[in-house]
Design an enzyme around this catalytic site. Structure first.
Site, PDB file in Angstrom:
ATOM      1  CE1 TYR A  95       1.395   7.846   7.548  1.00  0.00           C
ATOM      2  CE2 TYR A  95      -0.553   7.313   8.983  1.00  0.00           C
ATOM      3  CZ  TYR A  95      -0.542   7.231   8.279  1.00  0.00           C
ATOM      4  OH  TYR A  95      -1.227   6.558   6.816  1.00  0.00           O
ATOM      5  NE  ARG A 128      -2.683   7.065   2.090  1.00  0.00           N
ATOM      6  CZ  ARG A 128      -2.216   6.704   3.792  1.00  0.00           C
ATOM      7  NH1 ARG A 128      -1.623   5.525   4.135  1.00  0.00           N
ATOM      8  NH2 ARG A 128      -1.922   7.236   4.434  1.00  0.00           N
ATOM      9  CG  HIS A 177      -3.918   2.879   5.436  1.00  0.00           C
ATOM     10  ND1 HIS A 177      -3.688   1.272   4.125  1.00  0.00           N
ATOM     11  CD2 HIS A 177      -5.145   1.285   6.514  1.00  0.00           C
ATOM     12  CE1 HIS A 177      -3.857   0.772   4.262  1.00  0.00           C
ATOM     13  NE2 HIS A 177      -4.522   0.225   5.602  1.00  0.00           N
TER      14      HIS A 177
HETATM   15  C1  LIG Z   1      -0.621 -10.298   5.953  1.00  0.00           C
HETATM   16  C2  LIG Z   1      -1.196  -8.484   6.625  1.00  0.00           C
HETATM   17  N1  LIG Z   1      -0.332  -7.715   7.492  1.00  0.00           N
HETATM   18  C3  LIG Z   1      -1.119  -7.121   7.719  1.00  0.00           C
HETATM   19  C4  LIG Z   1      -2.255  -6.000   7.283  1.00  0.00           C
HETATM   20  C5  LIG Z   1      -2.191  -4.850   7.907  1.00  0.00           C
HETATM   21  N2  LIG Z   1      -2.466  -4.507   6.386  1.00  0.00           N
HETATM   22  C6  LIG Z   1      -3.708  -4.020   6.055  1.00  0.00           C
HETATM   23  S1  LIG Z   1      -3.063  -3.058   4.826  1.00  0.00           S
HETATM   24  C7  LIG Z   1      -1.469  -2.843   4.877  1.00  0.00           C
HETATM   25  C8  LIG Z   1      -0.710  -1.923   4.460  1.00  0.00           C
HETATM   26  C9  LIG Z   1      -0.614  -2.779   2.407  1.00  0.00           C
HETATM   27  O1  LIG Z   1       0.253  -1.418   2.391  1.00  0.00           O
HETATM   28  P1  LIG Z   1       0.438  -1.409   1.289  1.00  0.00           P
HETATM   29  O2  LIG Z   1       0.763  -3.008   0.192  1.00  0.00           O
HETATM   30  O3  LIG Z   1       1.107  -0.965   0.253  1.00  0.00           O
HETATM   31  O4  LIG Z   1      -1.084  -0.995   0.392  1.00  0.00           O
HETATM   32  P2  LIG Z   1      -1.656   0.495   0.177  1.00  0.00           P
HETATM   33  O5  LIG Z   1      -2.655   0.681   1.735  1.00  0.00           O
HETATM   34  O6  LIG Z   1      -0.736   1.003   0.036  1.00  0.00           O
HETATM   35  O7  LIG Z   1      -2.452   0.070  -1.320  1.00  0.00           O
HETATM   36  C10 LIG Z   1      -1.048  -3.398   6.344  1.00  0.00           C
HETATM   37  C11 LIG Z   1       0.248  -2.906   7.130  1.00  0.00           C
HETATM   38  C12 LIG Z   1      -2.602  -6.955   6.462  1.00  0.00           C
HETATM   39  N3  LIG Z   1      -4.028  -6.850   5.762  1.00  0.00           N
HETATM   40  N4  LIG Z   1      -2.652  -8.409   6.004  1.00  0.00           N
END
Ligand SMILES: Cc1ncc(C[n+]2csc(CCOP(=O)(O)OP(=O)(O)O)c2C)c(N)n1
Ligand SMILES: [Mg+2]
Length: 388
Positions: A297, A284, A288
């Protein structure tokens, strides 16, 4: 507290007490997979050169179409970020550096295959038939932006991470039961992979031999959580093997590898050979979301290390070596894509009309009394301010 000289629990639990592999008797034969091996796939090295004998030799038209889709994805990404910073767009999740994952995972799907994306998948959605103007309405929060376009067999993207993976397996199982010989592709992130329901999904898919391809985009981060804090084992593809799902690790910044891996996995799924997990290893490069500031971070040098793995630059070297795309032609593609995005923005500005009076709609079939009171008070305020 343990007595002096008594071993602690941690000391008692030494590796020598763990039964060696093969120690347990019983019906534990692996069905078809080699549990000791993870296949990995890279076709283009970091300089865009093809690894010996691996060139899939896709036809020129396919290669140029895929290249344009990757460039368009990047142009849309940059414009959406700019619009958000100018106050014209809601929160947005950029995709910079993941364009090969985006296009590679959907390019071989037909209109009767299903695609279940997470929120960072706009490049794949555009490929599947979502107009950019439609996606702009979605990210700007307009209700009309959320449902997939007519005839596009996509689920709406999932923001509750991992929540769409188990339903996607259900979708694939339903197709199989209906003797519909198509497949589903579902994508999710390295963070989402920690959700229990994603493991349930892999298990169901393996037991039912569901026609589904799981694409885990391991981009190194789940917001501020790096992969080494997310997982004790950073080769996420090994998790699939544990469930009996054919699993491979693919260079997610290598479009040819992503195309080959997904095409093969979809073919197997359609032919009844069951599910595949593809761990697409990528990075990435950007934020985010627009609500994030990674400088608090992560060290910028980590990002620099990935800059020379740019999926578009690597692919352009390959296309140039095949005499398919000169650098002038690549510039022309970039300019045309930029213009296409600007045209979509114009259309978005013309069609996206805010409907502040609808803000309480679409949630309850029967509005609770308390909410109805709030709605009426809000409407009186709009009237006082002369807002339509
Ligand atoms: C069930 C849930 N918990 C927490 C969140 C908050 N949240 C949004 S994105 C994210 C991280 C996701 O990371 P990843 O699955 O690696 O996907 P990326 O954003 O890197 O594409 C979190 C914790 C959420 N959307 N849904
Ligand atoms: Mg991630």
């Amino acid at each position: 507290m343990p007595e002096a000289n008594q071993p602690t629990r941690a000391e008692q639990n030494t590796p020598s007490e763990v039964p060696p592999p093969g120690h347990i008797d019983g019906p534990f034969d692996s069905r078809s997979i080699d549990l000791g091996r993870i296949e990995s796939l890279q076709v283009l090295d970091e300089h865009g050169q093809v690894e010996d004998g691996l060139d899939p030799k896709y036809d020129d038209e396919t290669l140029l179409k895929v290249h344009r889709a990757m460039v368009l994805t990047r142009a849309f990404d940059a414009r959406m970020l700019a619009m958000q910073r100018q106050g014209q767009m809601g929160t947005f999740a950029p995709n910079l550096g993941q364009e090969a994952c985006m296009i590679g995972q959907v390019w071989s799907l037909g209109p009767d295959d299903w695609f279940a994306p997470s929120y960072r998948s706009f490049g794949a959605q555009i490929w599947r038939g979502w107009s950019m103007e439609h996606l702009m309405r979605l990210w700007a929060g307009y209700h009309s932006g959320f449902p997939p376009p007519d005839g596009v067999k996509d689920l709406p993207f999932s923001i509750v991470i991992g929540s769409h993976v188990l339903p996607s397996v259900g979708l694939a199982m339903a197709m199989r039961r209906a003797q519909d010989a198509h497949c589903a592709v579902v994508n999710f992130g390295d963070g989402a992979f920690s959700q229990g329901s994603v493991s349930e999904a892999l298990n169901f898919a393996a037991v039912e031999q569901a026609p589904i391809v799981f694409v885990c985009e391991n981009n190194g981060w789940a917001i501020s959580t790096p992969i080494d804090k997310q997982s004790g084992n950073d080769v996420l593809a090994t998790r699939g093997l544990g469930f009996g799902v054919r699993s491979l690790r693919v260079d997610g910044n290598d479009i040819l590898a992503m195309m080959m891996a997904t095409q093969e996995a979809c073919r197997r799924a359609r032919e009844g050979q069951g599910p595949t997990l593809i761990e697409a290893v990528t990075y990435r490069m950007s934020l985010h979301t627009t609500a994030d500031d990674p400088s608090v971070y992560r060290d910028e040098s980590l990002v620099d290390a990935w800059k020379n793995r740019c999926p578009i630059a690597r692919f352009e070297t390959y296309l140039a070596n095949r005499n398919l795309l000169s650098s002038e032609q690549a510039d022309q593609v970039r300019a045309a894509c930029e213009q296409e995005v600007l045209d979509a923005r114009t259309q978005f500005r013309e069609t996206a009309v805010a409907e502040p009076r609808q803000i309480f709609d679409h949630l309850y079939a029967e509005m609770p009394d308390e909410l109805e009171e709030q709605r009426l008070e809000y409407l009186r305020r709009l009237d006082r301010k002369g807002v339509k």
